[in-house]
Design an enzyme around this catalytic site. Structure first.
Site: not given
Length: 321
Positions: A41, A200
């Protein structure tokens, strides 16, 4: 004569086949990850003459990391650890684990660090991009259960006029303009959308007056994890998905390529995308590594497919202190 012609023809065919084989992409050997060990991420940014990456620390089932680190680079190639910049058990009173998917923004002479903690979104502040960061609220900025889906994956985009916008959410993409203090907003003005395929990891940037909303599709444990995008004339939409234009996806040994961020080299129309993939070899959705690739556009502003096998060359930031 005929034999000589046959030999010449066979030689020509051999040369052409050989040249073609060298021109084919080697999908069995990917460039090395830019960070050591397992990180996911990644949020990439540039401040002054340095690049920074703010990742999730990976390597545990259930993603149970408890702290956040920062990494810095002078050239996008060699990265140095700035160590822990926010430790949940030590620095946060309302969450102790599941430290995920951070982001950073600069405004008002300060650095604002947005992060996921135990499926809440928090915000911390520092005078330096490398921290240490202090909890700005003493409570979540977006608490668990506030909206449908998970309150994770924050991202803040600061527009040319100084207005800042918060994007967040798994399952839905939630958008709202932040107040000037960067740590509050009017919850009644939150806009929730779900573009086709959205899961997401939303990320927003602006190029040539156009706003790009990007996100990850599928689940991060799925090898098909990939990145799509939509565009708008406004930071809050409405956004139109670029159907059939997947920006980043698996190829060859690269699997689960997604949850990205984008950085522009100051003063140039030169862009790079940071993302994670399953660790090579033997990685999975809990063991991912951070990578960087060039990101380009066509003449109409469409994002071209990213080549996950292209090696990044050193990049210098000029003209800034």
């Amino acid at each position: 004569m005929k034999n000589e012609m046959k030999k010449t023809l066979l030689l020509l065919i051999t040369v052409l086949l050989s040249a073609n084989s060298y021109s084919q992409k080697d999908t069995l050997n990917a460039p090395k990850a830019v960070l050591p060990d397992v990180y996911a991420d990644p949020h990439i940014a540039v401040f002054g003459k340095k690049f920074y990456i703010y990742p999730t620390t990976d390597g545990t089932d259930g993603w149970n990391a408890t702290s956040f680190t920062c990494w810095s680079s002078n050239d996008l190639v060699k990265w140095e650890s700035e160590k822990v910049i926010l430790d949940l058990p030590k620095d946060i009173s309302w969450a102790k684990e599941r430290a995920w998917a951070p982001a950073i923004a600069y405004k008002n002479g300060k650095y604002y660090y947005y992060f996921s903690a135990n499926v809440n979104i928090g915000v911390a502040v520092s005078d330096k991009p490398t921290g240490p960061f202090k909890d700005a609220l003493g409570k979540p900025l977006a608490p668990k259960g506030m909206l449908k889906g998970q309150m994770i994956d924050p991202m803040v985009f600061v527009d040319d006029d100084g207005s800042a916008y918060l994007y967040f959410g798994q399952g839905n993409c939630n958008m709202v303009k932040l107040n000037d203090d960067m740590i509050s907003y009017d919850a009644s003005k939150i806009i929730s959308i779900k573009p086709k395929g959205y899961n997401e990891g939303s990320f927003v940037f602006k190029r040539n007056g156009k706003y790009y909303l990007m996100w990850s599709e599928f689940d991060t444990r799925d090898p098909r994890y990939s990145i799509a995008y939509a565009t708008s004339d406004s930071p809050l939409g409405p956004f139109t998905k670029a159907d059939g234009r997947t920006v980043l996806k698996r190829e060859g040994v690269v699997k689960g390529a997604g949850h990205h961020s984008v950085v522009k080299v100051p003063g140039k129309d030169e862009w790079y995308i940071a993302y994670h993939r399953f660790r090579i070899p033997d990685g999975n959705g809990y063991n991912r590594e951070t990578c960087i690739s060039p990101m380009r556009f066509d003449k109409d502003g469409n994002i071209l497919p990213v080549d996950v096998f292209e090696i990044v060359k050193p990049v210098k930031v000029k003209g800034k202190k």
